[in-house]
Design a protein around this motif. Structure first.
Motif, short mmCIF file in Angstrom:
data_model
loop_
_atom_site.label_atom_id
_atom_site.label_comp_id
_atom_site.label_asym_id
_atom_site.label_seq_id
_atom_site.Cartn_x
_atom_site.Cartn_y
_atom_site.Cartn_z
N ARG A 2 0.84 -1.20 0.00
CA ARG A 2 0.00 0.00 0.00
C ARG A 2 0.88 1.25 0.00
O ARG A 2 0.46 2.30 -0.45
CB ARG A 2 -0.95 0.04 1.21
N CYS A 3 2.07 1.16 0.53
CA CYS A 3 2.96 2.32 0.55
C CYS A 3 3.95 2.26 -0.61
O CYS A 3 4.15 3.24 -1.31
CB CYS A 3 3.72 2.35 1.88
N CYS B 268 3.44 3.51 -4.53
CA CYS B 268 3.62 4.90 -4.96
C CYS B 268 5.06 5.36 -4.81
O CYS B 268 5.46 6.34 -5.41
CB CYS B 268 2.77 5.84 -4.10
N HIS B 269 5.82 4.71 -3.94
CA HIS B 269 7.20 5.11 -3.68
C HIS B 269 8.13 4.35 -4.60
O HIS B 269 8.96 3.56 -4.17
CB HIS B 269 7.55 4.92 -2.19
N TRP C 243 -3.60 12.71 -4.76
CA TRP C 243 -3.10 11.41 -5.22
C TRP C 243 -2.09 11.57 -6.34
O TRP C 243 -2.46 11.76 -7.51
CB TRP C 243 -4.28 10.55 -5.69
N VAL C 244 -0.81 11.55 -6.04
CA VAL C 244 0.26 11.59 -7.04
C VAL C 244 1.35 10.64 -6.61
O VAL C 244 1.35 10.14 -5.48
CB VAL C 244 0.87 13.02 -7.17
N MET C 245 2.28 10.39 -7.52
CA MET C 245 3.41 9.54 -7.15
C MET C 245 4.30 10.23 -6.13
O MET C 245 4.43 11.45 -6.14
CB MET C 245 4.25 9.23 -8.39
N PRO D 22 7.63 11.74 -4.71
CA PRO D 22 8.76 12.34 -5.42
C PRO D 22 9.90 11.33 -5.59
O PRO D 22 10.05 10.42 -4.76
CB PRO D 22 9.21 13.49 -4.51
N ASN E 93 16.45 13.46 1.00
CA ASN E 93 15.06 13.01 0.91
C ASN E 93 14.09 14.13 0.57
O ASN E 93 12.87 13.92 0.58
CB ASN E 93 14.64 12.27 2.20
N ARG F 274 12.89 16.65 4.68
CA ARG F 274 12.25 16.36 5.96
C ARG F 274 13.18 15.63 6.93
O ARG F 274 13.81 14.66 6.56
CB ARG F 274 11.01 15.49 5.77
N GLN G 194 8.70 13.94 9.50
CA GLN G 194 8.13 12.71 8.92
C GLN G 194 7.07 12.14 9.86
O GLN G 194 6.03 11.65 9.40
CB GLN G 194 9.24 11.67 8.71
N PHE H 45 4.06 14.02 9.27
CA PHE H 45 3.52 13.67 7.96
C PHE H 45 2.75 12.35 8.02
O PHE H 45 1.62 12.26 7.57
CB PHE H 45 4.66 13.60 6.93
N VAL H 46 3.38 11.32 8.59
CA VAL H 46 2.71 10.01 8.59
C VAL H 46 1.54 9.94 9.57
O VAL H 46 0.72 9.04 9.52
CB VAL H 46 3.70 8.82 8.84
N VAL I 273 -0.97 8.69 3.32
CA VAL I 273 -0.50 7.65 4.24
C VAL I 273 -1.70 6.96 4.90
O VAL I 273 -1.80 5.73 4.91
CB VAL I 273 0.45 8.26 5.31
N TRP J 224 -4.64 2.43 5.33
CA TRP J 224 -5.44 1.63 6.27
C TRP J 224 -6.92 1.56 5.84
O TRP J 224 -7.72 0.92 6.50
CB TRP J 224 -5.28 2.18 7.70
C1 HEC Z 1 -0.71 7.81 -3.83
C2 HEC Z 1 0.72 7.72 -3.61
C3 HEC Z 1 1.25 7.48 -2.21
C4 HEC Z 1 0.93 6.46 -1.35
C5 HEC Z 1 -0.10 5.37 -1.55
C6 HEC Z 1 1.79 6.61 -0.21
N1 HEC Z 1 2.61 7.69 -0.35
FE1 HEC Z 1 4.05 8.33 0.94
N2 HEC Z 1 4.29 10.00 -0.16
C7 HEC Z 1 3.64 10.29 -1.34
C8 HEC Z 1 3.95 11.65 -1.74
C9 HEC Z 1 3.41 12.38 -2.96
C10 HEC Z 1 4.83 12.17 -0.76
C11 HEC Z 1 5.44 13.57 -0.68
C12 HEC Z 1 4.42 14.49 -0.10
C13 HEC Z 1 4.95 15.81 0.32
O1 HEC Z 1 6.16 15.99 0.41
O2 HEC Z 1 4.13 16.67 0.64
C14 HEC Z 1 5.02 11.09 0.22
C15 HEC Z 1 5.83 11.23 1.34
C16 HEC Z 1 5.98 10.26 2.31
C17 HEC Z 1 6.83 10.39 3.47
C18 HEC Z 1 7.70 11.58 3.82
C19 HEC Z 1 9.14 11.27 3.65
C20 HEC Z 1 10.03 12.48 3.69
O3 HEC Z 1 11.17 12.32 4.11
O4 HEC Z 1 9.58 13.57 3.32
C21 HEC Z 1 6.69 9.25 4.20
C22 HEC Z 1 7.42 8.90 5.48
C23 HEC Z 1 5.72 8.44 3.51
N3 HEC Z 1 5.32 9.06 2.36
C24 HEC Z 1 5.27 7.22 3.96
C25 HEC Z 1 4.22 6.52 3.37
C26 HEC Z 1 3.60 5.38 3.99
C27 HEC Z 1 3.98 4.80 5.33
C28 HEC Z 1 2.62 4.97 3.15
C29 HEC Z 1 1.67 3.82 3.31
C30 HEC Z 1 0.92 3.72 4.55
C31 HEC Z 1 2.63 5.87 1.99
N4 HEC Z 1 3.63 6.79 2.17
C32 HEC Z 1 1.78 5.76 0.90
C33 HEC Z 1 2.83 9.43 -2.07
C34 HEC Z 1 2.29 8.27 -1.56
#
Ligand code: HEC
Ligand code: HEC
Length: 201
Positions: free
Chosen positions: A59-60, A63-64, A115-117, A119, A142, A145, A150, A153-154, A160, A164
């Motif tokens: 789920r995470c 996109c990453h 909803w975007v990829m 970075p 990164n 952050r 972080q 953010f989470v 994020v 769930w």
């Molecule tokens: C739809 C795509 C997508 C999904 C699904 C997703 N992320 Fe991300 N994630 C992003 C984007 C876009 C950013 C950057 C957002 C920003 O900087 O504002 C990001 C940023 C983050 C960061 C910040 C890291 C940093 O150093 O800046 C963390 C940690 C993270 N995500 C964890 C998770 C976790 C844990 C999950 C699953 C529960 C998750 N992501 C699911 C797209 C996604």
């Protein structure tokens, strides 16, 4: 008959050797065990293990990615879509053509606000636990952050939190969100320790 005294002498020696060997290997085993104990009881180590398990959940991770998002347990996104210059899709295949701010049970497209990829510098596919840890603890790599932001953010990001409540038949992240947040707090309190880099991963 002639060999007897020699053998008699030799036996206790052999026994001594055996004891020495046993003691040595015993010591070695003991050392191995206590090293392991040390690693897993290092403050924050178990917390990091929990965190990385979440980060690597499909789920995470979907996109990453480097160039293209994945679906389900890591299959290619059909139709094919690419990151594009702004992480929102290349050409006419824009993420928000199909993804809205909530899951769409009719089309099956998941959704959440923004909803975007992720970075490109937050691509943690193909990376080891140690490398991901290093990435998260190095703000200049990164995107800026530090672990404390972080954590924020989470705790609050809809992208994020979506993990769930992923909709349709997708499996939510297997570790509860509050356990994940607790682990982030524990890891930060322990000074964000990272596992050692290993040649094999
Ligand atoms: C739809 C795509 C997508 C999904 C699904 C997703 N992320 Fe991300 N994630 C992003 C984007 C876009 C950013 C950057 C957002 C920003 O900087 O504002 C990001 C940023 C983050 C960061 C910040 C890291 C940093 O150093 O800046 C963390 C940690 C993270 N995500 C964890 C998770 C976790 C844990 C999950 C699953 C529960 C998750 N992501 C699911 C797209 C996604
Ligand atoms: C033409 C429509 C369309 C476009 C454009 C599109 N998607 Fe999708 N996407 C879908 C559909 C439909 C699904 C659900 C597929 C399924 O579950 O079988 C999906 C699933 C996903 C998933 C899977 C979530 C999971 O964990 O299973 C991710 C991640 C994703 N899209 C990200 C993106 C991103 C990022 C973009 C833009 C770069 C994008 N999509 C562009 C239609 C689209």
């Amino acid at each position: 008959m002639k060999m007897r005294p020699d053998t008699a002498l030799f036996r206790p020696l052999l026994a001594l050797c055996a004891i020495a060997l046993l003691t040595l290997t015993g010591c070695d085993q003991h050392r191995g065990a206590s090293q392991q104990e040390e690693a897993s009881s290092t403050p924050g180590h178990q917390d990091w293990e929990t965190i990385v398990e979440v980060l690597l959940h499909p789920r995470c991770l979907n996109c990453h990615q480097l160039e293209m998002p994945l679906i389900n347990e890591g299959s290619p996104h059909v139709p094919r879509v690419e990151r594009g210059p702004d992480n929102m899709g290349a050409g006419t295949m824009r993420c928000n053509n199909c993804h809205s701010n909530k899951n769409n049970p009719v089309t099956g497209a998941p959704g959440a606000p923004g909803w975007v990829m992720a970075p490109i510098e937050l691509n943690w596919s193909q990376k080891s636990s140690a490398q991901i840890c290093k990435l998260l603890t190095t703000p200049q790599d990164n995107g800026g952050r530090a672990p404390t932001s972080q954590l924020e953010f989470v705790s609050t990001s809809p992208l994020v939190l979506w993990g769930w409540h992923p909709g349709n038949s997708r499996q939510p992240v297997n570790i509860p969100h509050d356990k994940f947040i607790e682990a982030m707090k524990g890891w930060i309190a322990a000074g964000t320790p990272c596992p050692p880099e290993r040649a094999s991963n």
